[in-house]
Design a protein around this motif. Structure first.
Motif, short mmCIF file in Angstrom:
data_model
loop_
_atom_site.label_atom_id
_atom_site.label_comp_id
_atom_site.label_asym_id
_atom_site.label_seq_id
_atom_site.Cartn_x
_atom_site.Cartn_y
_atom_site.Cartn_z
N UNK A 101 -3.86 5.39 -3.10
CA UNK A 101 -3.77 3.94 -3.13
C UNK A 101 -4.08 3.35 -1.75
N UNK A 102 -3.56 4.00 -0.72
CA UNK A 102 -3.83 3.54 0.64
C UNK A 102 -5.32 3.64 0.97
N UNK A 103 -5.91 4.78 0.61
CA UNK A 103 -7.31 5.02 0.98
C UNK A 103 -8.27 4.12 0.22
N UNK A 104 -8.06 3.95 -1.07
CA UNK A 104 -9.04 3.25 -1.89
C UNK A 104 -8.70 1.77 -2.14
N UNK A 105 -7.42 1.40 -2.01
CA UNK A 105 -7.04 0.01 -2.24
C UNK A 105 -6.55 -0.67 -0.96
N UNK A 106 -6.33 0.12 0.09
CA UNK A 106 -5.88 -0.46 1.35
C UNK A 106 -4.47 -1.02 1.31
N UNK A 107 -3.64 -0.45 0.42
CA UNK A 107 -2.25 -0.93 0.30
C UNK A 107 -1.28 0.22 0.56
N UNK A 108 -0.24 -0.01 1.35
CA UNK A 108 0.09 -1.24 2.08
C UNK A 108 -0.84 -1.42 3.29
N UNK A 109 -0.99 -2.64 3.74
CA UNK A 109 -1.82 -2.91 4.90
C UNK A 109 -1.23 -2.21 6.12
N UNK A 110 -2.07 -1.60 6.96
CA UNK A 110 -1.57 -0.84 8.11
C UNK A 110 -0.66 -1.65 9.03
N UNK A 111 -0.84 -2.96 9.08
CA UNK A 111 -0.01 -3.78 9.97
C UNK A 111 1.38 -4.05 9.40
N UNK A 112 1.58 -3.77 8.13
CA UNK A 112 2.89 -4.01 7.51
C UNK A 112 3.71 -2.73 7.60
#
Length: 299
Positions: free
Chosen positions: A132-143
């Protein structure tokens, strides 16, 4: 490919750091379960524990590989010397390692009932979080707070796997003290999470809690995690009871984050490296000592 895997393990997994961490995790946490389970009167490491140790060591290696795939874009900019962005291994190499390693671990644990289920759940959850992180970018790295909330169950599930192995070896069912012990070590791991990111001068683009908590807040959060975990462990061990006095040994590792906080308060740019890395193995080693001294070989 095997040669590339070996190079990756040496450079990214860093056995000199990871092996004490993972081995002490499996041994120490199991000893803690023995210490807080009233029906266990004698405890010795056994074959079941050997399998648990091997599994935890290899599972952390596989998670390292998945983390590096997830963080590839960030590492290309901020850590270009790491094996994956440097081209020493490819994504395909790491994915192959993860797939083959997962199959091997599931096969190794295939006869272990609930422990197998917990391992499978942990692997599935880890894979889902990374995907989910790799392909959807969630959660955002800044959060960072949300990132912690999403990632923390990965370690909790692996600790529950260790607990399931202990219960199987002892022929027991789960109990409140055992579950509380899992929660305590999960909180304890946050000492390392905050401590390794405590800095007065973040590098450009560096992901650090300092942006939210400030340098002193991040440092104190790391210490608070260690203190909270130790307090909970003391409550479930009950060292004030006759015959359990060795339980006070779990206080000793608190010296390490206390030293780090003191040095940071005196102006260090970052938390000192060695006390920060040593805290988690020291915490688990104290659990192992308590288990052996109260219910094990020396009890």
């Amino acid at each position: 490919m095997i040669r590339r895997w070996a190079g990756y393990v040496r450079l990214a997994y860093r056995p000199a750091i990871q092996l004490p961490y993972t081995i002490s995790w499996a041994l120490g946490l199991t000893a803690l379960f023995a210490s807080v389970t009233g029906t266990v009167t004698a405890w010795r490491p056994d074959t079941e524990l050997v399998i648990t140790v091997v599994t935890v060591v290899l599972a952390m290696l596989l998670m390292r590989g998945l983390d590096d795939i997830r963080d590839l874009d960030y590492d290309r900019e901020h850590n270009p010397g790491r094996p994956l962005p440097a081209g020493l291994v490819s994504e395909r190499d790491l994915l192959t390692m993860v797939v083959l390693g997962s199959v091997a671990l599931l096969a190794l644990n295939s006869w272990r009932g609930t422990a197998l289920v917990m391992l499978a759940v942990q692997m599935a959850y880890t894979g889902a979080v990374i995907a989910i992180d790799r392909f959807a970018g969630w959660p955002h790295p800044d959060r960072l707070g949300l990132q912690v909330a999403v990632n923390l169950p990965i370690q909790t599930l692996l600790s529950l796997y260790v607990y399931s192995g202990f219960l199987r070896a002892e022929g027991l069912g789960p109990s409140a003290p055992g579950i509380v012990a899992v929660l305590a070590v999960t909180v304890g791991a946050m000492c390392l999470e905050f401590g390794r990111k405590a800095t007065r001068r973040p590098k450009p683009g560096e992901r650090t809690y300092v942006t939210v908590l400030g340098p002193s807040g991040t440092s104190l959060a790391a210490l608070a995690a260690a203190v909270a975990a130790t307090t909970v462990v003391l409550v479930v061990i009950e060292p004030w009871r006759p015959g359990l006095g060795w339980g006070w040994l779990v206080l000793v590792p608190l010296v390490l984050p206390a030293v780090s906080v003191a040095r940071f308060a005196r102006g260090a740019i970052r938390w000192p490296l060695m006390p920060t890395l040593a805290y988690i193995p020291a915490m688990y080693t104290s659990f192992l000592a308590v288990g052996l001294l109260t219910k094990g070989a020396f009890g």
